[in-house]
Design an enzyme around this catalytic site. Sequence first.
Site, PDB file in Angstrom:
ATOM      1  CB  CYS A   2      -0.952   0.058   1.179  1.00  0.00           C
ATOM      2  SG  CYS A   2      -2.218  -1.182   1.174  1.00  0.00           S
ATOM      3  NE  ARG A  27       4.747   1.709   0.225  1.00  0.00           N
ATOM      4  CZ  ARG A  27       5.349   1.870   1.388  1.00  0.00           C
ATOM      5  NH1 ARG A  27       6.526   2.432   1.457  1.00  0.00           N
ATOM      6  NH2 ARG A  27       4.783   1.465   2.512  1.00  0.00           N
ATOM      7  CD1 TRP A  75       0.567  -6.201  -2.411  1.00  0.00           C
ATOM      8  CD2 TRP A  75      -0.102  -6.851  -0.388  1.00  0.00           C
ATOM      9  NE1 TRP A  75       1.071  -7.458  -2.188  1.00  0.00           N
ATOM     10  CE2 TRP A  75       0.676  -7.881  -0.950  1.00  0.00           C
ATOM     11  CE3 TRP A  75      -0.632  -7.036   0.883  1.00  0.00           C
ATOM     12  CZ2 TRP A  75       0.942  -9.071  -0.291  1.00  0.00           C
ATOM     13  CZ3 TRP A  75      -0.375  -8.233   1.547  1.00  0.00           C
ATOM     14  CH2 TRP A  75       0.410  -9.233   0.950  1.00  0.00           C
ATOM     15  CG  ASN A 101       0.321   0.897   4.496  1.00  0.00           C
ATOM     16  OD1 ASN A 101       0.008  -0.293   4.558  1.00  0.00           O
ATOM     17  ND2 ASN A 101       1.574   1.308   4.460  1.00  0.00           N
ATOM     18  N   GLY A 102      -2.316  -0.522   6.262  1.00  0.00           N
ATOM     19  CA  GLY A 102      -2.347  -1.190   7.564  1.00  0.00           C
ATOM     20  C   GLY A 102      -3.560  -2.089   7.652  1.00  0.00           C
ATOM     21  CD  GLU A 481      19.104 -13.216  -1.004  1.00  0.00           C
ATOM     22  OE1 GLU A 481      18.330 -13.653  -0.138  1.00  0.00           O
ATOM     23  OE2 GLU A 481      18.840 -12.208  -1.669  1.00  0.00           O
ATOM     24  CE  LYS A 485      16.590 -11.494  -4.277  1.00  0.00           C
ATOM     25  NZ  LYS A 485      17.033 -10.928  -3.042  1.00  0.00           N
ATOM     26  CD  GLU A 488      12.583 -12.097  -4.204  1.00  0.00           C
ATOM     27  OE1 GLU A 488      11.712 -11.675  -3.456  1.00  0.00           O
ATOM     28  OE2 GLU A 488      13.792 -11.802  -4.065  1.00  0.00           O
ATOM     29  CG  HIS A 504      19.668 -36.806   5.917  1.00  0.00           C
ATOM     30  ND1 HIS A 504      19.906 -38.005   6.536  1.00  0.00           N
ATOM     31  CD2 HIS A 504      20.827 -36.105   5.989  1.00  0.00           C
ATOM     32  CE1 HIS A 504      21.146 -38.025   6.992  1.00  0.00           C
ATOM     33  NE2 HIS A 504      21.735 -36.885   6.670  1.00  0.00           N
ATOM     34  CE  LYS A 603      12.914  -2.687  -1.855  1.00  0.00           C
ATOM     35  NZ  LYS A 603      13.864  -3.785  -2.128  1.00  0.00           N
TER      36      LYS A 603
HETATM   37  C1  F6R Z   1      13.613 -10.554  -1.115  1.00  0.00           C
HETATM   38  C2  F6R Z   1      13.212  -9.440  -0.285  1.00  0.00           C
HETATM   39  C3  F6R Z   1      12.478  -9.723   0.971  1.00  0.00           C
HETATM   40  C4  F6R Z   1      12.931  -8.777   2.087  1.00  0.00           C
HETATM   41  C5  F6R Z   1      12.068  -8.987   3.340  1.00  0.00           C
HETATM   42  C6  F6R Z   1      12.544  -8.139   4.494  1.00  0.00           C
HETATM   43  O1  F6R Z   1      14.306 -10.135  -2.248  1.00  0.00           O
HETATM   44  O2  F6R Z   1      13.447  -8.295  -0.615  1.00  0.00           O
HETATM   45  O3  F6R Z   1      12.625 -11.044   1.347  1.00  0.00           O
HETATM   46  O4  F6R Z   1      14.269  -9.015   2.356  1.00  0.00           O
HETATM   47  O5  F6R Z   1      10.742  -8.664   3.043  1.00  0.00           O
HETATM   48  O6  F6R Z   1      12.511  -6.785   4.185  1.00  0.00           O
HETATM   49  P1  F6R Z   1      13.304  -5.735   5.041  1.00  0.00           P
HETATM   50  O7  F6R Z   1      14.757  -5.972   4.864  1.00  0.00           O
HETATM   51  O8  F6R Z   1      12.872  -4.398   4.504  1.00  0.00           O
HETATM   52  O9  F6R Z   1      12.884  -5.934   6.476  1.00  0.00           O
END
Ligand code: F6R
Length: 608
Positions: A2, A27, A75, A101-102, A481, A485, A488, A504, A603
């Site tokens: 949002c 976002r 969102w 937002n919330g 990671e 990446k 997602e 296992h 985001k």
């Molecule tokens: C993945 C990604 C998310 C953030 C997670 C935490 O690429 O960006 O997994 O790392 O949502 O976000 P922050 O670091 O803002 O707390």
Amino acid sequence: MCGIIGMVGEKYRLEALIDGLKKLEYRGYDSAGVAYVENGSLVLRKVRGRINQLIESMGEELKKNIRVGIAHTRWATHGEPNEINAHPQTDCTGKLAVVHNGIIENYRELREELLSRGHVFVSETDTEVISHLVEENFEEDLLEAVRAAVRSLDGAYAIAVSHAERPEELVVARKGSPLVVGKGQGLGLLASDITPMLSYTRDVIFLSDGEIARIRGSNIEIYDLEGNRVEKKALHVDWDETDAKKSGYKHFMLKEIMEEPEAVRRSLTNRITSNRRVVFEELELVAPAIASARKVMVVACGTSYHAGLVFKYFLERFSDLDVEVDVASEFRYRDIHVDKNTLVIAISQSGETADTLQGVRLAKRKGGTVIAVCNVVGSTLTRESDATILMMAGPEIGVAATKTYVSQLVVLYLLAMYMTAKKSVWREEFDEILYQLAHIPEVFEGLLSRSEEICKLAKKYQNYHHFMYIGRGLGVPTAMEGALKLKEISYINATAYQAGELKHGPIALLDEKFPVFAIAPRDRLFQKMKSNIMESVARGAPIISLGTEGDRELLEVSHDTLWVPKIDENLYPLVMAPVIQLFAYHVSDLRGLDPDKPRNLAKSVTVE
Ligand code: F6R
């Protein structure tokens, strides 16, 4: 998650408001809307889908000059994404508009009460209860009406309220969700974060929980819930507007990966002394707590959690501290044992992640000392922690964390060395590690110049449906990671395992249709990794290995290899990061997807 924007004051073009909204697109959202006042009436426009659809539907209307407007990207949480549920939400009179937002936790009870008092609801949203509550309390003073309304709300909110009878002002309130206000030339501004404000000002005020503000042009008054005036200083943000533009790159994600040498340089600046020691002036106040810490806990989500795992392996290797790392959504509901001798490291790029913030609040209630590692100056996390280390990566617009991940790693290596030194003595290995860290920006430049080579490999593998990422020791967070990446932004089912765990269970998945991405640098566990790669080869799985330049042994057991230069073994997670990011980026782009806006993701994850 949002996005909210509002502008009020001297006449401005409606399209300026929508331009601002576009800067919040990153976002994550699924519908968008705007409300403005024209000739004493509220005009409302909403669409399901992207802001561009809103722009198309409004056409020439965007050229209008207005004095007050609010806009929103939603969102969906309560009710599906559609035009009716999109914000702004109005009241029974159709004169009042709210963006939010919330999540309002007691919205069902409030809705029942409001219905029984004759209000008519049109949407399924929790937000609409706010509109009707403000409506009930509105007589003369919009600020008072909002103040009365928010006192009934449980949950989290950042709201902006506009009323057709008050075209000279906007009222905003915040609890638990981020909200920033600022002044442009003859204009008052509000937004969920600073990116849309940068075209107007770099001096912004972050509202705290329980604060309400009335914005009338460049006059901003802030109050608490009791109605007392609150004086707050503006905070200067040294981010540049061009940082938040694509500058010729196809995607923000690619641009941000390419910015990694600079991000890392900034993270290192002023933190290594000429005689190779680590300094963190910002940690002075918590230095005694670091020296007396008996336990370290890391709380974070997603990519930040992976950075926390690297921190754990590294700090445990060089100190006698035990480090527990947990994802924040688990940490906050666990029976954690925190006391005054516990140091909690909260890692969050945005500083607004709801779960991480709740974890921090819990740890603080139990007496722990909290150090934040964060990228956004003034964010909630920085205000609620005992000390903050800023990553200095610059704004990150792409939803997938890239340059902030490498900045996190750099800061966390430094922090681990700083803590070890505060606890005992300076380890002599640190001299070499610091020397190599200081040269990482140049190493990154070399790695990034191989983007085309990585793209070629991505072409070969883009059509697989599954990937297994494996690693050992410090390679485990890199594997996790890498898988995150890829999944997602390309929607390929990528999973990560500690390589020793394959046998296992997960090895049952492997065959010629299930490639393995092996994180196999020349470190102390290389031979063990090699055995795991061979086990995978024996099951017919295609192998991509990411290893140390020129490693013939690795070459022999892999179908394809990607290289990083030889470096201190502790730093492989850092130099491998751009490679796994570029691989995921190219796969996503080749599959025709938009890596900047992956489906269902946001985001800044400001809800639980
Ligand atoms: C993945 C990604 C998310 C953030 C997670 C935490 O690429 O960006 O997994 O790392 O949502 O976000 P922050 O670091 O803002 O707390």
